[in-house]
Enzyme design. Structure first.
Site, PDB file in Angstrom:
ATOM      1  N   HIS A   1       2.475   3.126   0.698  1.00  0.00           N
ATOM      2  CA  HIS A   1       1.577   2.436   1.635  1.00  0.00           C
ATOM      3  C   HIS A   1       2.241   2.132   2.964  1.00  0.00           C
ATOM      4  O   HIS A   1       1.561   2.032   3.979  1.00  0.00           O
ATOM      5  CB  HIS A   1       1.066   1.130   1.014  1.00  0.00           C
ATOM      6  CG  HIS A   1      -0.055   1.364   0.064  1.00  0.00           C
ATOM      7  ND1 HIS A   1       0.151   1.771  -1.224  1.00  0.00           N
ATOM      8  CD2 HIS A   1      -1.399   1.260   0.219  1.00  0.00           C
ATOM      9  CE1 HIS A   1      -1.026   1.913  -1.821  1.00  0.00           C
ATOM     10  NE2 HIS A   1      -1.973   1.621  -0.970  1.00  0.00           N
ATOM     11  N   GLY A   2       3.526   1.929   2.965  1.00  0.00           N
ATOM     12  CA  GLY A   2       4.165   1.627   4.245  1.00  0.00           C
ATOM     13  C   GLY A   2       5.645   1.445   4.081  1.00  0.00           C
ATOM     14  O   GLY A   2       6.117   1.093   2.992  1.00  0.00           O
TER      15      GLY A   2
END
Lengths: 542, 384
Positions: free
Chosen positions: A396-397
């Site tokens: 996701h990041g």
């Protein structure tokens, strides 16, 4: 190009108009150009990364599946890569501007900077090297050739993803670690920009070569159709992450544009815009105030702020998926459902079957199961679950809070699995128990969103402390915008129907006045949202 | 009406029935939208009395009304029957002369400030904290730099200030060269007008608005369509934020939902105009006409002030969300020209939201610190 902009609306009308009058092969060429335009609207240079993935996975797919790449395919792929390097990185499109009603080009810089020419030179050199090395690859035994093909594909995709998405993260983390140890070290700052949607298209194209390696898919010899599979604009930058065996066959033959598909597509676009413009953008200010606050924060602030963030991220991401599916449906290509009323789940396991379905099934099929899944010992199953979820969090990041969020989701899944084994709950619990399960699951998911949204480790600790100590006080942030206040009840009703509906077409079976009133309310909420400032989609950053 | 069941999915109906089905659904939708529109117009009608403040919802559903319709509602036949905001921001020397024009007794220094609310708050902070300083506080809501410059030049010779502070704010620098507060702010327009400047070589050409005073605008709006038409044509030629769809009164004003559409359009179109001058990633576009004119205004301001033995000071307001792009744009010029300046980012960096109020202004103590620095700069340059 953002779905919620006038530019995209004009783009879609033009693409759809052309699509209706072309035969399917021309449709594919037009969609490919449109997809490049769609992505290049943001930053044309990064199209070259997509082309690298396209060329490498096309060639490695053929190598794995057929054991060879015919001359025509090699020539086409080589020329395509070199041409893309020239057009997307050597030519400096930023000096082409529209001023005072005419196109202005600064010719002195248009033909490139040293970096652009270096990329072109490097591409030509690598292309020549690959073509030269191909003859040696052909002499390898089949098993080694297949392994080499898969390795090349994985390494290329993961190196691109790792460099552009995680390089800064690891450098910053290493600097932080050294500073904790008392050494003031500063590493290289390359000023890397994160290309939008890189995680999405990388996973999608990786699934292609893996499936060929596993013998589940035949490689396609049609380069341009494969290029369209990688860049298909409706789902390019924020999913759903499509599997090759689902999307590719639809691109390799004529599509049927049906009344039902068009009607449902328009319905999905409207619902998606409603979720994004009315709900997600409408609550963004409140969430930003709570999570951007540096003053005194109360239990109510954290609890309500996080609940509203849950609505924001759901509206934002599922709204994007709905629009993507709607647009694709207009083109006669059905994409997979990515969200299925996740907040009414009764367990973490069910939540992950309903939330970001295309990612969770990807992780299941290409990570969890290859690790051994639940086929090995219970301890190994828990380890596999934790590994999958932590890496899913990192997907996701590039930040520690996403890792923490993944870890937390892993703990929830393991805890639920352990508990289920221990008490062996009934398959169909009584209604009160179902409600209780939903509430408990929702609370657990909400705490996960706190970890996801937090801006620092200190904030995680501070907010968690506030929740645990029930620090009193009223809600300090602004209430959400009118569009969200009107839209949230409508969304809850829609999700309630969806949860109890037998399929995704539930809305079309409601009484017509109710359908009409629903559309009117959604349009009204969209108009309210449109009159506020627009915001980017959250998942573009992933 | 008999509801459709899963066995009569709309997708399986005959061709003619499908369209009838769609028509019925959207017929109901349109009916519901008309109901919503009528309901909003009745429940949240904007107050007819200009002295009655509207509620939040009345204001919200009115934001999208055309500028002309809003102005016509604001203006009554006399100032007493007009909305209070109609009196704000006019380039009117009689209004300026309500402010002190010389150092008050017992004080030693006078500072004149020109600009928007940040400038006003700076003036208030000087008055509050600097006992030895008299303030001449000339301001207009959301004043762009051309308003501030015009106010300064008009006011020159009418006071004995030791220092003149011209406030430039990153947020409304793109609005430089508008000709009225009505185009600067669409939601809540301000009727004041101001000149437009154009570069002629290195000099500035001034284009004065055809309506200069509050009385001019009242008369044109209420009694003289020709004068109003002339003003509108002038805006069309010279005001970069003029947009007929937003400005001109039309039948769209009658529908609450169409007003929402117009406000959405205003957001997008005005953002597009701002983007030509400013991009969050790259800062201000040095090639834009606004920036080039700003540089000329700043030079002229300093020259004119010095010719009257006044210390020119540029107050740079870096708004939250605009990084220090204004500093990056102007400080090299100011240093090259030796023009004294004070930048807000030295006191309230834009990446620290704790130093800003919810409405974007600085905390009171920040204004006071800036006020002390401004006075210090005037004193130091006065001594030189």
């Amino acid at each position: 190009m953002l779905f919620n902009t006038v530019e995209f609306f004009i783009f879609l009308v033009l693409v759809y108009g052309l699509y209706r009058v072309l035969d399917w092969r021309s449709q594919n060429r037009m969609l490919l150009v449109a997809s490049y335009l769609f992505y290049g609207w943001w930053d044309i240079r990064f199209l070259f990364l997509i082309v690298i993935s396209t060329v490498v996975d096309f060639c490695t797919g053929l190598l794995i599946g057929h054991g060879r790449i015919d001359l025509q395919a090699r020539r086409l792929a080589s020329a395509y890569g070199i041409l893309a390097a020239f057009i997307f990185t050597t030519l400096q499109w930023r000096v082409v501007t529209w001023q005072n009603g005419s196109l202005q080009v600064d010719w002195s810089t248009f033909f490139g900077e040293p970096l652009g020419w270096s990329v072109l030179g490097g591409t030509i050199a690598l292309t020549l090297l690959a073509n030269f090395g191909y003859r040696f690859v052909l002499k390898m035994p089949e098993a080694r050739r297949r392994t080499l093909g898969l390795t090349l594909s994985m390494v290329t995709n993961l190196v691109i993803l790792g460099f552009f998405k995680y390089f800064n993260f690891f450098i910053d983390s290493a600097e932080g670690l050294f500073q904790t140890l008392g050494a003031n070290v500063e590493f290289l700052d390359l000023g890397i920009i994160l290309p939008v949607g890189i995680s999405f298209y990388t996973f999608q194209t990786m699934s292609y070569t893996i499936d060929i390696y596993r013998g589940k898919l035949e490689p396609t010899p049609r380069f341009l159709d494969f290029a369209l599979f990688v860049t298909y604009f409706p789902q390019l930058v924020a999913g759903p992450i499509e599997r090759a065996n689902h999307l590719l066959p639809k691109l390799l033959g004529p599509r049927r544009l049906s009344f039902g598909g068009t009607a449902h597509g328009l319905h999905l676009i409207l619902v998606g815009l409603f979720k994004k413009v009315a709900i997600a953008d409408g609550v963004a200010v409140t969430v930003n105030q709570v999570y951007g606050s540096s003053g005194q924060i109360t239990f109510t602030d954290v609890a309500v702020g996080t609940l509203i963030f849950a609505l924001q991220i759901y509206g934002d991401f599922s709204g994007y998926s709905d629009i993507a599916r709607g647009v694709s449906s207009l083109l006669g290509i059905r994409l997979m459902n990515n969200f299925n009323v996740p907040y009414l789940s009764q367990s973490p396991q069910e939540f992950w079957r309903r939330w970001h379905i295309s990612l969770s099934t990807w992780l299941r099929d290409y990570l969890y199961i290859p690790l051994g899944g639940s086929r090995l010992s219970p301890v190994r199953t828990y380890v596999n679950l934790m590994t999958t979820m932590v890496l899913g969090g990192l997907w996701h990041g590039a930040a520690w809070n996403f890792v923490l969020w993944g870890f937390y989701q892993g703990v929830l899944l393991c805890g639920h699995r352990f508990w289920s084994r221990l008490v062996n709950p009934p398959r169909r619990p009584p209604r009160w128990r179902q409600v209780l399960n939903t509430v408990v699951c929702m609370v657990a998911v909400l705490y996960g969103w706190l970890l996801f949204r937090a801006e620092s480790w200190d904030q995680v600790v501070g907010f968690t402390g506030t929740l645990l100590t029930f620090s009193g006080g009223s809600f300090g942030a602004d209430i959400p915008r009118l569009s969200a206040l009107v839209g949230i009840p409508v969304l809850l009703v829609l999700d309630w129907f969806a949860y109890h509906g037998s399929d995704e077409y539930y809305y079309h079976r409601l009484p017509r006045p109710l359908q009409g009133a629903g559309y009117a309310l959604m349009l009204f909420a969209i108009l309210l949202g449109m009159s506020n400032e627009t915001a980017d989609f959250i998942y573009f950053a992933f | 009406m008999k509801p459709l069941t899963s066995s009569t999915s709309p997708f399986r109906l005959r061709r003619s029935s499908r369209w009838a089905n769609v028509a019925q659904i959207w017929g109901w939708a349109v009916l519901a939208l008309v109901g919503i529109d009528v309901g909003i117009n009745s429940l949240f009608a904007y107050p007819r009395d200009v002295k009655t403040p509207p509620s939040n919802l009345e204001l919200y559903f009115d934001y999208g009304r055309s500028t002309e319709a809003k102005l016509q509602r604001m203006f009554g036949p006399t100032p007493e029957t007009s909305a209070p905001i109609t009196g704000a921001g006019w380039l009117d020397q009689t209004q300026f002369d309500r402010e002190p024009n010389q150092v008050e007794s017992g004080k030693e220094l006078m500072v004149a400030t020109y600009g928007m609310s940040f400038s006003q708050l700076l003036g208030f902070a000087i008055a509050r904290t600097q006992d030895q300083v008299t303030v001449r506080n000339i301001r207009a809501p959301l004043a762009p730099p051309n308003w501030s410059y015009a106010a300064f030049t008009m006011d020159l010779g009418n006071h004995q200030a030791d220092g003149a502070v011209l406030t430039i704010m990153s947020q409304n620098l793109p609005m430089l060269n508008t000709m009225t507060g009505s185009t600067v702010a669409f939601d809540t327009p301000y009727p004041y007008t101001h000149p437009h400047y154009e570069l002629a070589g290195e000099d500035l050409d001034t284009i004065a608005p055809s309506l200069i005073t509050e009385t001019d605008v009242r008369q044109a709006l209420l009694d003289s369509p020709e004068q109003w038409q002339t003003f509108r044509q002038q805006l069309e030629r010279h005001d970069p934020f003029y947009d007929p769809l937003l400005f001109r009164e039309s039948w769209l004003d009658r529908s609450a939902l169409l007003r929402l559409v117009r406000r959405g359009y205003a957001q997008v179109s005005n953002q597009g105009r701002r983007n030509r001058v400013y991009q969050a990633k790259t800062g201000f576009n040095p090639e834009s006409s606004q920036v080039k004119i700003l540089e000329a205004l700043v030079r002229d301001f300093a020259q004119a002030a010095r010719s009257q033995d006044i210390v020119p000071v540029i107050y740079l307001v870096n708004n939250i969300g605009y990084q220090d792009h204004l500093d990056q744009l102007l400080i090299p010029l100011l240093e090259a020209e030796g023009i004294p300046y004070v930048s807000s980012s030295d006191f309230a960096p834009t990446d620290d939201p704790r130093l800003f109020l919810g409405d974007g202004h600085f905390l009171e103590e920040i204004d006071e610190a800036i006020a002390a620095e401004v006075v210090n700069v005037v004193r130091q340059n006065r001594q030189q």
